[in-house]
Design a protein around this motif. Structure first.
Motif, PDB file in Angstrom:
ATOM      1  N   GLY A 586       0.821  -1.202   0.000  1.00  0.00           N
ATOM      2  CA  GLY A 586       0.000   0.000   0.000  1.00  0.00           C
ATOM      3  C   GLY A 586       0.856   1.253   0.000  1.00  0.00           C
ATOM      4  N   MET A 587       0.219   2.406   0.139  1.00  0.00           N
ATOM      5  CA  MET A 587       0.913   3.699   0.091  1.00  0.00           C
ATOM      6  C   MET A 587       0.330   4.644   1.110  1.00  0.00           C
ATOM      7  SD  MET A 587       1.128   4.372  -4.023  1.00  0.00           S
ATOM      8  CE  MET A 587      -0.555   3.811  -4.317  1.00  0.00           C
ATOM      9  N   ASN A 588       1.167   5.575   1.598  1.00  0.00           N
ATOM     10  CA  ASN A 588       0.656   6.653   2.426  1.00  0.00           C
ATOM     11  C   ASN A 588       0.116   7.762   1.532  1.00  0.00           C
ATOM     12  OD1 ASN A 588       2.800   8.428   1.626  1.00  0.00           O
ATOM     13  ND2 ASN A 588       4.153   7.379   3.085  1.00  0.00           N
ATOM     14  N   PRO A 589      -0.645   8.726   2.063  1.00  0.00           N
ATOM     15  CA  PRO A 589      -1.262   9.765   1.215  1.00  0.00           C
ATOM     16  C   PRO A 589      -0.268  10.536   0.350  1.00  0.00           C
ATOM     17  CG  PRO A 589      -2.278   9.771   3.382  1.00  0.00           C
ATOM     18  CD  PRO A 589      -1.125   8.809   3.461  1.00  0.00           C
ATOM     19  N   ALA A 590       0.926  10.831   0.898  1.00  0.00           N
ATOM     20  CA  ALA A 590       1.912  11.593   0.133  1.00  0.00           C
ATOM     21  C   ALA A 590       2.389  10.806  -1.080  1.00  0.00           C
ATOM     22  CB  ALA A 590       3.094  11.956   1.026  1.00  0.00           C
ATOM     23  N   ARG A 594       1.672  11.545  -5.526  1.00  0.00           N
ATOM     24  CA  ARG A 594       2.689  11.745  -6.572  1.00  0.00           C
ATOM     25  C   ARG A 594       3.005  10.464  -7.349  1.00  0.00           C
ATOM     26  NH1 ARG A 594       5.836  12.214  -1.662  1.00  0.00           N
ATOM     27  NH2 ARG A 594       7.202  10.391  -1.405  1.00  0.00           N
ATOM     28  N   ILE A 595       2.124   9.445  -7.240  1.00  0.00           N
ATOM     29  CA  ILE A 595       2.416   8.148  -7.863  1.00  0.00           C
ATOM     30  C   ILE A 595       2.471   8.238  -9.386  1.00  0.00           C
ATOM     31  CG2 ILE A 595      -0.004   7.427  -7.967  1.00  0.00           C
ATOM     32  CD1 ILE A 595       3.020   5.187  -7.192  1.00  0.00           C
ATOM     33  N   PHE A 596       1.672   9.171  -9.990  1.00  0.00           N
ATOM     34  CA  PHE A 596       1.669   9.288 -11.454  1.00  0.00           C
ATOM     35  C   PHE A 596       2.584  10.410 -11.942  1.00  0.00           C
ATOM     36  CE2 PHE A 596      -1.449   6.148 -12.105  1.00  0.00           C
ATOM     37  CZ  PHE A 596      -2.440   6.295 -11.140  1.00  0.00           C
ATOM     38  N   ASN A 597       3.483  10.874 -11.048  1.00  0.00           N
ATOM     39  CA  ASN A 597       4.417  11.945 -11.398  1.00  0.00           C
ATOM     40  C   ASN A 597       5.707  11.337 -11.925  1.00  0.00           C
ATOM     41  OD1 ASN A 597       6.322  14.056 -11.356  1.00  0.00           O
ATOM     42  ND2 ASN A 597       5.140  15.151  -9.787  1.00  0.00           N
ATOM     43  N   CYS A 598       6.196  11.867 -13.052  1.00  0.00           N
ATOM     44  CA  CYS A 598       7.425  11.339 -13.676  1.00  0.00           C
ATOM     45  C   CYS A 598       8.623  11.414 -12.744  1.00  0.00           C
ATOM     46  CB  CYS A 598       7.709  12.110 -14.967  1.00  0.00           C
ATOM     47  SG  CYS A 598       9.179  11.570 -15.836  1.00  0.00           S
ATOM     48  N   VAL A 632      -6.130   5.738  -8.198  1.00  0.00           N
ATOM     49  CA  VAL A 632      -5.678   4.714  -7.261  1.00  0.00           C
ATOM     50  C   VAL A 632      -6.316   4.958  -5.893  1.00  0.00           C
ATOM     51  CG1 VAL A 632      -3.614   6.034  -6.654  1.00  0.00           C
ATOM     52  CG2 VAL A 632      -3.662   3.575  -6.245  1.00  0.00           C
ATOM     53  N   GLU A 633      -6.672   3.854  -5.232  1.00  0.00           N
ATOM     54  CA  GLU A 633      -7.126   3.877  -3.843  1.00  0.00           C
ATOM     55  C   GLU A 633      -6.166   2.997  -3.055  1.00  0.00           C
ATOM     56  OE1 GLU A 633     -11.171   2.598  -3.765  1.00  0.00           O
ATOM     57  OE2 GLU A 633     -11.714   3.845  -5.499  1.00  0.00           O
ATOM     58  N   SER A 634      -5.603   3.535  -1.966  1.00  0.00           N
ATOM     59  CA  SER A 634      -4.583   2.768  -1.256  1.00  0.00           C
ATOM     60  C   SER A 634      -4.490   3.200   0.205  1.00  0.00           C
ATOM     61  CB  SER A 634      -3.230   2.967  -1.947  1.00  0.00           C
ATOM     62  OG  SER A 634      -2.234   2.198  -1.316  1.00  0.00           O
ATOM     63  N   ARG A 635      -4.161   2.213   1.043  1.00  0.00           N
ATOM     64  CA  ARG A 635      -3.837   2.472   2.434  1.00  0.00           C
ATOM     65  C   ARG A 635      -2.548   1.731   2.772  1.00  0.00           C
ATOM     66  NH1 ARG A 635      -9.316   2.339   6.211  1.00  0.00           N
ATOM     67  NH2 ARG A 635     -10.392   4.092   5.174  1.00  0.00           N
ATOM     68  N   GLU A 636      -1.681   2.397   3.496  1.00  0.00           N
ATOM     69  CA  GLU A 636      -0.396   1.789   3.823  1.00  0.00           C
ATOM     70  C   GLU A 636      -0.602   0.537   4.678  1.00  0.00           C
ATOM     71  OE1 GLU A 636       2.309   4.532   5.552  1.00  0.00           O
ATOM     72  OE2 GLU A 636       4.071   3.373   4.923  1.00  0.00           O
ATOM     73  N   GLY A 637       0.002  -0.557   4.218  1.00  0.00           N
ATOM     74  CA  GLY A 637      -0.095  -1.820   4.935  1.00  0.00           C
ATOM     75  C   GLY A 637      -1.303  -2.659   4.591  1.00  0.00           C
ATOM     76  N   GLU A 638      -2.252  -2.094   3.779  1.00  0.00           N
ATOM     77  CA  GLU A 638      -3.471  -2.835   3.433  1.00  0.00           C
ATOM     78  C   GLU A 638      -3.562  -3.175   1.952  1.00  0.00           C
ATOM     79  OE1 GLU A 638      -6.960  -0.900   4.844  1.00  0.00           O
ATOM     80  OE2 GLU A 638      -6.189  -0.625   6.885  1.00  0.00           O
ATOM     81  N   GLY A 639      -2.774  -2.507   1.107  1.00  0.00           N
ATOM     82  CA  GLY A 639      -2.806  -2.805  -0.311  1.00  0.00           C
ATOM     83  C   GLY A 639      -3.311  -1.629  -1.136  1.00  0.00           C
ATOM     84  N   SER A 640      -3.415  -1.838  -2.452  1.00  0.00           N
ATOM     85  CA  SER A 640      -3.800  -0.778  -3.391  1.00  0.00           C
ATOM     86  C   SER A 640      -4.775  -1.327  -4.424  1.00  0.00           C
ATOM     87  CB  SER A 640      -2.567  -0.215  -4.109  1.00  0.00           C
ATOM     88  OG  SER A 640      -1.623   0.278  -3.189  1.00  0.00           O
ATOM     89  N   VAL A 641      -5.607  -0.412  -4.971  1.00  0.00           N
ATOM     90  CA  VAL A 641      -6.511  -0.731  -6.079  1.00  0.00           C
ATOM     91  C   VAL A 641      -6.296   0.322  -7.164  1.00  0.00           C
ATOM     92  CG1 VAL A 641      -8.873  -1.084  -6.857  1.00  0.00           C
ATOM     93  CG2 VAL A 641      -8.222  -1.715  -4.520  1.00  0.00           C
ATOM     94  N   PHE A 642      -5.691  -0.092  -8.292  1.00  0.00           N
ATOM     95  CA  PHE A 642      -5.515   0.792  -9.438  1.00  0.00           C
ATOM     96  C   PHE A 642      -6.669   0.552 -10.413  1.00  0.00           C
ATOM     97  CE2 PHE A 642      -1.296   0.951  -7.721  1.00  0.00           C
ATOM     98  CZ  PHE A 642      -0.802   2.199  -8.088  1.00  0.00           C
ATOM     99  N   SER A 643      -7.385   1.614 -10.775  1.00  0.00           N
ATOM    100  CA  SER A 643      -8.544   1.490 -11.669  1.00  0.00           C
ATOM    101  C   SER A 643      -8.379   2.434 -12.851  1.00  0.00           C
ATOM    102  CB  SER A 643      -9.841   1.832 -10.927  1.00  0.00           C
ATOM    103  OG  SER A 643      -9.989   1.031  -9.774  1.00  0.00           O
TER     104      SER A 643
END
Length: 666
Positions: A586-590, A594-598, A632-643
């Protein structure tokens, strides 16, 4: 068992003449008494060579062009210029083709030659169609149709209706394609041109085949076969036989398909058409693939010998691909690897040739822009002199113009500075990837290879080393592939080729690619996609997006984790939402923002895997180019959902029974 794609061939007008015909033309040119006769002979030579030999066609067209200009034959000059456009269009030189067509169009407009104007307008439409700009192409074709109607040229109208039908088919509008092709067919009944009639049988059959109406498609192909048996239509007949065989195979009638392909082979041999002979052998191999590779591979061997003799790299690459499939089914992995390596060599060679051609086209465009810039500069100088002669009256106006130009200049400088700053960030990113993500794995490979060279190791000791080498090499190759794809979008922008396609093909293909990686981490992957779903978009973009999202999901999922690939109806009519979810890091909010930033810093996977951070940037660019969205929807330690959203090939919500499959890699 070999599985080959069923390919429909568009019928092209081909002049089947031998070298003796060329010698006759050259002798006739040498002995011709008038320049107009020579120009007409040069035009026939160009038509003979324009499909098969670019250099020869260009040379004879230039000879005819020089002669026409020297003698002051304006119409002949314009027709030769239009032919130069057709030659370059046929061989992919888009920029040069457009320049020649526009030059000829302007000349025909000045002379009031409607047929010439229509031919050039059609040529511009074909160029736009090949780039996937179907709306622009159709605009050109309808303009050309009006010109032919005004000129009373029924044959020109028929050819333009066929082009409109082809463009609407490629854009996915099958009912409209049938409408225009049938209009061409009705008009051709008045003209009675047999080659056009056969072309229409073929094109209408293709439309029905793409609609999935194989029985109707087969009827049209068979009718074309029956009517193209006369001498002089050998290539047309062979292509129709090929299409009939493909349709029969799709209907499950392999014996019928095999019969058509054998007749096609016989005709190709008797007509001395080696490329068609090789393709017929490939089609036979495909038709008998249910009997096993031992039956189909000898046909591919014969086809390869012919392709090598012709020097046809594209054909050789297709044959090597089919051979590798056959060898794998025989568990002859050494031969399969050899075929794959030969195919890659050919593809690399063709890639370099295409790149050289693209560079030449870019150079032509650059020279054209320079010429336009020079003309604009001269016009500016002339305007300045005019203003100077009227300085007393226009002083205030000049001051205002100066201020406006200064403001524009300042804005341009600021924009250039912004672009320069972004370019430096891109450069830093690139060197960071090369210095870390490429140098690290490659350094490990070199170090291990040195160990293997200096130390005698037994097979048990070699096995883990080879496994590490494979992993590091695959990581480097994946990084390079992503960098190349990213670099291509930076230089050329994102190109979109929209067609109807099945998404489950790309999903299961990429699942097989990542099977070994997922198996090492004991990850369970499930797929929930509606059965029979068709999308409308760029299949290569969809393949890249699914591959990247699956790769990331596996990378950031812990051992014995779960991944799900899912498709549901979107909120808008005719749209679908695809998602790839995992229960990994998963990911934290920060990080999420910026996940789709080059320029975001890539994270390590759960087993220390690293990426470039570019893949998701490319996914976003591809999806936006297809008029979709990604989130993307994600919580750190719980996983991610990319749609992401993509257009369905259906206007209403898709309600077919859902197909759910699970793949457990343990």
């Amino acid at each position: 068992m070999l599985h080959r794609s069923f390919i429909f061939f568009l019928i092209l007008p081909v002049l089947a003449a031998g070298q003796t015909r060329v010698q006759k033309f050259l002798h006739a040119i040498k002995t011709a008494k008038t320049d107009s006769t020579k120009i007409e002979l040069y035009r026939e030579l160009v038509n003979y060579y324009k499909i098969s030999n670019l250099d020869s066609a260009t040379y004879f067209a230039q000879q005819g062009l020089v002669l026409a200009r020297k003698g002051g034959y304006r119409l002949a000059e314009l027709r030769m210029t239009s032919l130069m456009g057709a030659i370059n269009e046929q061989h992919g030189n888009r920029v040069l083709a457009m320049n020649y067509y526009r030059e000829a169009l302007e000349g025909f407009r000045e002379t009031g030659d409607l047929k010439g104007m229509a031919a050039c307008t059609n040529g511009l439409g074909v160029i736009e169609g090949r780039q996937g700009n179907f709306n622009i192409a159709l605009s050109h074709f309808f303009k050309a149709l009006k010109m032919y109607e005004k000129a009373g040229d029924k044959f020109g109208m028929i050819q333009t209706y066929i082009k409109i039908g082809t463009a609407t088919r490629l854009s996915g509008n099958m009912p409209a394609a049938l409408k225009y092709l049938n209009q061409a067919r009705d008009l051709n009944m008045q003209v009675g041109d047999k080659e056009t009639e056969l072309s229409l049988f073929n094109n209408i059959g293709i439309v029905y085949a793409q609609q999935g109406q194989m029985a109707k498609a087969l009827r049209f192909f068979e009718e074309g076969v029956r009517k193209s048996g006369d001498k002089g239509f050998e290539i047309v007949n062979i292509n129709l036989l090929t299409n009939a065989g493909g349709a029969a195979k799709n209907l499950g009638d392999r014996s019928r398909a095999l019969r058509y392909h054998r007749i096609s082979l016989q005709k190709a041999r008797s007509s001395k058409l080696p490329e068609e002979e090789a393709r017929a052998l490939m089609n036979i191999a495909s038709a008998v693939d249910d009997q096993g590779p031992k039956v189909s591979l000898p046909y591919l061997d014969q086809a390869l010998i012919i392709a090598k003799r012709l020097g046809n790299k594209t054909l050789m690459a297709e044959i090597y691909e089919a051979q590798s499939d056959g060898f794998r089914h025989l568990h002859d992995y050494k031969s399969a690897l050899g075929a794959v390596q030969e195919r890659h060599k050919l593809l690399d060679s063709m890639f370099n040739i295409n790149k050289a051609k693209e560079i030449a086209n870019l150079q032509s465009a650059y020279e054209l822009d320079k010429s336009k810039e020079k003309v604009e500069r001269l016009e500016l100088v002339n305007n300045t002199r005019t203003i100077q002669r009227n300085a007393g009256i226009l002083a205030a106006f000049l001051i205002m113009c100066f201020l406006v130009l200064l403001l524009l200049y300042i804005r341009k400088i600021r924009a250039l500075n912004t672009n320069l700053k972004n370019s430096n960030l891109v450069k830093d990113k690139l060197f960071s990837i090369i210095g870390h993500d490429l140098r690290g794995p490659i350094g490990t490979v070199v170090q291990m290879l040195g160990t293997m060279e200096e130390t005698e190791l037994d097979p048990d000791e070699l096995k883990p080393i080879v496994s590490v080498l494979k992993k590091q090499s695959e990581a480097s190759l994946g990084t390079l592939d992503t960098l190349l794809q990213w670099g291509k979008t930076q230089l050329q922008g994102v190109r979109v080729n929209k067609i109807s396609f099945r998404p489950d093909d790309a999903i299961h293909k990429n699942l097989s690619i990542f099977a070994a990686t997922a198996s090492q981490k004991h990850i369970d992957v499930s797929v929930s996609v509606p059965d029979g779903l068709l999308l409308y978009g760029d299949p290569d973009h969809f393949d890249f997006i699914i591959r990247n999202l699956l790769s990331n999901a596996i990378k950031f999922t812990y051992p014995y984790g779960k991944i799900e690939v899912k498709a549901v109806n979107g909120p808008q009519q005719g749209s679908m939402i695809f998602s790839v979810s995992d229960n990994g890091k998963g990911m934290n909010p920060a990080e999420k923002d910026r996940i789709f930033n080059c320029f975001s810093e890539p994270k390590e996977g759960t087993s220390g895997e690293r990426g470039t951070g570019i893949g998701l940037v490319l996914c976003k660019e591809f999806i936006q180019a297809d008029n979709g969205e990604i989130w993307v929807e994600s919580r750190e330690g719980e996983g991610s959902v990319f749609s992401f959203s993509v257009k369905s090939a259906y206007d209403s919500p898709f309600s077919s029974p859902r197909q759910t499959s699970g793949v457990s890699f343990t």
